[in-house]
Design a protein around this motif. Structure first.
Motif, PDB file in Angstrom:
ATOM      1  N   VAL A  66      38.322 -41.628  22.063  1.00 14.56           N
ATOM      2  CA  VAL A  66      38.013 -42.804  21.244  1.00 14.56           C
ATOM      3  C   VAL A  66      36.546 -43.202  21.385  1.00 14.56           C
ATOM      4  N   THR A  67      36.030 -43.168  22.620  1.00 12.57           N
ATOM      5  CA  THR A  67      34.643 -43.586  22.849  1.00 12.57           C
ATOM      6  C   THR A  67      33.637 -42.451  22.655  1.00 12.57           C
ATOM      7  N   ARG A  68      34.140 -41.286  22.237  1.00 15.56           N
ATOM      8  CA  ARG A  68      33.295 -40.115  21.988  1.00 15.56           C
ATOM      9  C   ARG A  68      32.477 -39.727  23.225  1.00 15.56           C
ATOM     10  N   ARG A  69      33.111 -39.775  24.370  1.00 18.66           N
ATOM     11  CA  ARG A  69      32.448 -39.420  25.622  1.00 18.66           C
ATOM     12  C   ARG A  69      32.979 -38.089  26.138  1.00 18.66           C
ATOM     13  N   LEU A  70      32.798 -37.045  25.332  1.00 20.93           N
ATOM     14  CA  LEU A  70      33.260 -35.723  25.747  1.00 20.93           C
ATOM     15  C   LEU A  70      32.454 -35.212  26.932  1.00 20.93           C
ATOM     16  N   ASP A  71      31.220 -35.684  27.071  1.00 20.97           N
ATOM     17  CA  ASP A  71      30.417 -35.315  28.240  1.00 20.97           C
ATOM     18  C   ASP A  71      31.095 -35.804  29.518  1.00 20.97           C
ATOM     19  N   LEU A  72      31.654 -36.978  29.480  1.00 20.06           N
ATOM     20  CA  LEU A  72      32.355 -37.557  30.617  1.00 20.06           C
ATOM     21  C   LEU A  72      33.694 -36.841  30.835  1.00 20.06           C
ATOM     22  N   LEU A  73      34.405 -36.582  29.745  1.00 21.94           N
ATOM     23  CA  LEU A  73      35.708 -35.928  29.817  1.00 21.94           C
ATOM     24  C   LEU A  73      35.609 -34.538  30.426  1.00 21.94           C
ATOM     25  N   PHE A  74      34.637 -33.766  29.957  1.00 24.47           N
ATOM     26  CA  PHE A  74      34.517 -32.386  30.441  1.00 24.47           C
ATOM     27  C   PHE A  74      33.507 -32.261  31.580  1.00 24.47           C
ATOM     28  N   GLY A  75      33.034 -33.378  32.067  1.00 26.13           N
ATOM     29  CA  GLY A  75      32.137 -33.412  33.216  1.00 26.13           C
ATOM     30  C   GLY A  75      32.888 -33.949  34.421  1.00 26.13           C
ATOM     31  N   GLN A  76      32.639 -35.216  34.737  1.00 26.66           N
ATOM     32  CA  GLN A  76      33.205 -35.828  35.936  1.00 26.66           C
ATOM     33  C   GLN A  76      34.728 -35.847  35.948  1.00 26.66           C
ATOM     34  N   ILE A  77      35.350 -36.150  34.818  1.00 28.59           N
ATOM     35  CA  ILE A  77      36.811 -36.257  34.789  1.00 28.59           C
ATOM     36  C   ILE A  77      37.453 -34.883  34.967  1.00 28.59           C
ATOM     37  N   PHE A  78      36.959 -33.897  34.241  1.00 29.97           N
ATOM     38  CA  PHE A  78      37.459 -32.529  34.375  1.00 29.97           C
ATOM     39  C   PHE A  78      37.340 -32.056  35.825  1.00 29.97           C
ATOM     40  N   ARG A  79      36.160 -32.259  36.433  1.00 26.34           N
ATOM     41  CA  ARG A  79      35.944 -31.843  37.824  1.00 26.34           C
ATOM     42  C   ARG A  79      36.857 -32.580  38.791  1.00 26.34           C
TER      43      ARG A  79
END
Length: 197
Positions: free
Chosen positions: A120-133
């Motif tokens: 929703v917030t268009r934060r794919l950098d966060l999703l596939f960065g810190q959250i994925f890790r």
């Protein structure tokens, strides 16, 4: 945002994390996202400079504050996750009498919250960065990838970062077969995917 921030902070302080995140998403959609929509190119041309893998977009203070809220929730949820290796503490019985792994269920819910929030917030950098890790580090990456699949198939997520995509493909091959990967690729924007990584 000041009124919204204080309300969100009060909910966070009271331990009402899901309420705080929901209120933050509502605020995002009613203010920040609507401002972005007004800036959109009327011709529908795609600006790849805003793609999460191609640049570092400067985000507003509000957007960063909302992202930090999610990361605080993620950290707290991981720290307080039930343990699954102890049968008496990590397992429960649902209404049908089946044994449920509480840790698995906890991380499924957590993955859903994080993915929905980032989409929703268009934060794919966060999703596939810190959250994925984070999911990878705590050993629940397969849960994260399982929850990710419906977002792709329902056209809510048209891109997966290269490292995550490699894990996603391996996970699908191991569990559901190559057909799942093929179905997902039909829903993704392959013009911006990195097939060499």
């Amino acid at each position: 945002m000041l009124g919204a921030k204080s309300r969100i902070s009060a909910l966070e302080h009271d331990g009402e994390w899901l309420g705080a995140l929901a209120f933050a998403l509502d605020h995002y959609e009613s203010t920040i996202k609507s401002q972005e929509d007004r800036k959109r190119d009327p011709d529908g041309k795609r600006d790849l400079s805003e793609h999460p893998e191609f640049s570092s977009i400067e985000r507003s203070e509000d957007e960063e504050w909302i992202a930090r809220l999610l990361l605080r929730y993620l950290s707290l949820a991981v720290e307080n996750a039930p343990e699954s290796d102890r049968p008496s503490k990590g397992l429960g019985i649902n209404s049908t009498g089946k044994v449920v792994d509480l840790a698995q269920s906890h991380f499924q819910m957590l993955a859903g919250v994080c993915i929905e929030f980032c989409v929703v917030t268009r934060r794919l950098d966060l999703l596939f960065g810190q959250i994925f890790r984070c999911f990878h580090n705590v050993g629940y990456l397969s849960v994260f990838l399982d929850v990710l699949e419906p977002y792709v198939l329902n056209d809510k997520l048209a891109y997966i970062a290269p490292e995550a995509m490699a894990h996603f493909v391996d996970h699908c091959k191991a569990n559901n077969g190559v057909a799942t990967v093929e179905r997902c690729l039909l829903h993704m924007d392959v013009t911006i995917m990195d097939f060499d990584s």
